[in-house]
Design an enzyme around this catalytic site. Structure first.
Site, PDB file in Angstrom:
ATOM      1  N   LYS A 141     -17.959  -5.835   8.848  1.00 15.14           N
ATOM      2  CA  LYS A 141     -16.852  -6.653   8.344  1.00 15.14           C
ATOM      3  C   LYS A 141     -15.857  -6.888   9.480  1.00 15.14           C
ATOM      4  CE  LYS A 141     -13.453  -6.810   4.608  1.00 15.14           C
ATOM      5  NZ  LYS A 141     -12.802  -6.115   3.520  1.00 15.14           N
TER       6      LYS A 141
ATOM      7  N   ARG B 240      -2.200  -6.189  -8.070  1.00 15.57           N
ATOM      8  CA  ARG B 240      -1.031  -7.044  -7.869  1.00 15.57           C
ATOM      9  C   ARG B 240      -0.909  -8.086  -8.973  1.00 15.57           C
ATOM     10  NH1 ARG B 240      -2.718  -8.335  -1.932  1.00 15.57           N
ATOM     11  NH2 ARG B 240      -4.568  -8.438  -3.209  1.00 15.57           N
TER      12      ARG B 240
ATOM     13  N   SER C 101      -2.780  -7.830   3.125  1.00 14.99           N
ATOM     14  CA  SER C 101      -3.065  -7.663   4.554  1.00 14.99           C
ATOM     15  C   SER C 101      -3.394  -9.008   5.180  1.00 14.99           C
ATOM     16  CB  SER C 101      -4.231  -6.693   4.764  1.00 14.99           C
ATOM     17  OG  SER C 101      -3.888  -5.421   4.292  1.00 14.99           O
TER      18      SER C 101
ATOM     19  N   HIS D  96       0.841  -1.210   0.000  1.00 15.74           N
ATOM     20  CA  HIS D  96       0.000   0.000   0.000  1.00 15.74           C
ATOM     21  C   HIS D  96       0.876   1.259   0.000  1.00 15.74           C
ATOM     22  CE1 HIS D  96      -3.013  -2.684   2.355  1.00 15.74           C
ATOM     23  NE2 HIS D  96      -3.558  -2.496   1.171  1.00 15.74           N
TER      24      HIS D  96
HETATM   25  O1  PNS Z   1      -8.982  -3.062   0.771  1.00 11.80           O
HETATM   26  P1  PNS Z   1     -10.302  -3.526   0.232  1.00 11.80           P
HETATM   27  O2  PNS Z   1     -11.057  -4.284   1.299  1.00 11.80           O
HETATM   28  O3  PNS Z   1     -10.162  -4.306  -1.048  1.00 11.80           O
HETATM   29  O4  PNS Z   1     -11.142  -2.195  -0.092  1.00 11.80           O
HETATM   30  C1  PNS Z   1     -12.451  -2.282  -0.566  1.00 11.80           C
HETATM   31  C2  PNS Z   1     -13.148  -0.901  -0.569  1.00 11.80           C
HETATM   32  C3  PNS Z   1     -13.102  -0.267   0.809  1.00 11.80           C
HETATM   33  C4  PNS Z   1     -12.439   0.014  -1.551  1.00 11.80           C
HETATM   34  C5  PNS Z   1     -14.610  -1.137  -1.032  1.00 11.80           C
HETATM   35  O5  PNS Z   1     -15.166  -2.170  -0.265  1.00 11.80           O
HETATM   36  C6  PNS Z   1     -15.493   0.103  -0.929  1.00 11.80           C
HETATM   37  O6  PNS Z   1     -15.275   1.074  -1.624  1.00 11.80           O
HETATM   38  N1  PNS Z   1     -16.512   0.066  -0.055  1.00 11.80           N
HETATM   39  C7  PNS Z   1     -17.428   1.148   0.156  1.00 11.80           C
HETATM   40  C8  PNS Z   1     -18.833   0.771  -0.301  1.00 11.80           C
HETATM   41  C9  PNS Z   1     -19.047   1.094  -1.763  1.00 11.80           C
HETATM   42  O7  PNS Z   1     -18.838   2.191  -2.219  1.00 11.80           O
HETATM   43  N2  PNS Z   1     -19.539   0.088  -2.547  1.00 11.80           N
HETATM   44  C10 PNS Z   1     -19.852   0.282  -3.949  1.00 11.80           C
HETATM   45  C11 PNS Z   1     -18.718  -0.167  -4.863  1.00 11.80           C
HETATM   46  S1  PNS Z   1     -18.553  -1.925  -4.925  1.00 11.80           S
END
Ligand code: PNS
Length: 163
Positions: free
Chosen positions: A41, A90, A128, A17
């Site tokens: 979560k 990645r 992570s 990151h």
């Molecule tokens: O590190 P991650 O868990 O892959 O990040 C995921 C994240 C936080 C970017 C994604 O879950 C997110 O944007 N969640 C907010 C809810 C949202 O906007 N959902 C609509 C798009 S799928």
């Protein structure tokens, strides 16, 4: 001003990151690192702990700000007036999930673009979840996470052992 949001769970932040942030901070004027606050979560670290680790790890990056958000990413982008979402890629295995998310965000907000940055080869295997697994079983995560994260992982698993 070219402002971008780099969203994620960051449970915890890894060197993968940090690499994306450093490379991104070169071409945007402001980068807002957005930590998802999702109580449904399960996470190892609380949102406050994740934000604190990120603040410490990015304290030498003057144009990086760390915030938490709850709800839709596109709403958060509007709130901070950012037109770009940054995501790291990645490997091909990341692609389907990332592509779907970018399409969903585009459907919700056409004016917000997602830009993918490829991970450095050194960091390709770091995630992570693998960091948590390695640390939980006593393996070394040195060179994979910032120092402050290593210390927090040590404390977290030491406290668990003592319970
Ligand atoms: O590190 P991650 O868990 O892959 O990040 C995921 C994240 C936080 C970017 C994604 O879950 C997110 O944007 N969640 C907010 C809810 C949202 O906007 N959902 C609509 C798009 S799928």
């Amino acid at each position: 001003m070219l402002k971008a949001v780099y969203p994620g769970s960051f449970d915890p932040v890894t060197n993968g990151h940090i690499d994306i942030m450093e490379r991104c901070a070169v071409f945007v004027e402001k980068l807002v690192v957005a930590v998802l606050d999702n109580p449904s979560k399960a996470s190892l670290f609380s949102v406050e702990e994740r934000v604190a680790m990120l603040k410490e790890a990015t304290r030498n990056m003057p144009n990086v700000e760390v915030r938490s958000f709850y709800g839709l990413l596109v709403d958060f982008c509007r709130q901070v007036d950012a037109g770009l979402v940054i995501r790291g890629l990645r490997a091909v295995t990341d692609f389907e999930y990332e592509f779907k998310m970018a399409l969903a965000n585009r459907k919700l907000a056409e004016d917000i673009e997602t830009v993918f940055i490829s991970s450095s080869s050194d960091n390709m295997f770091i995630s992570s979840s693998s960091i948590k697994e390695i640390a939980m079983f006593g393996g070394s995560v040195e060179d994979m996470v910032p120092e402050c994260v290593k210390n927090c992982l040590d404390r977290k698993f030491k406290n668990r052992e003592e319970k």
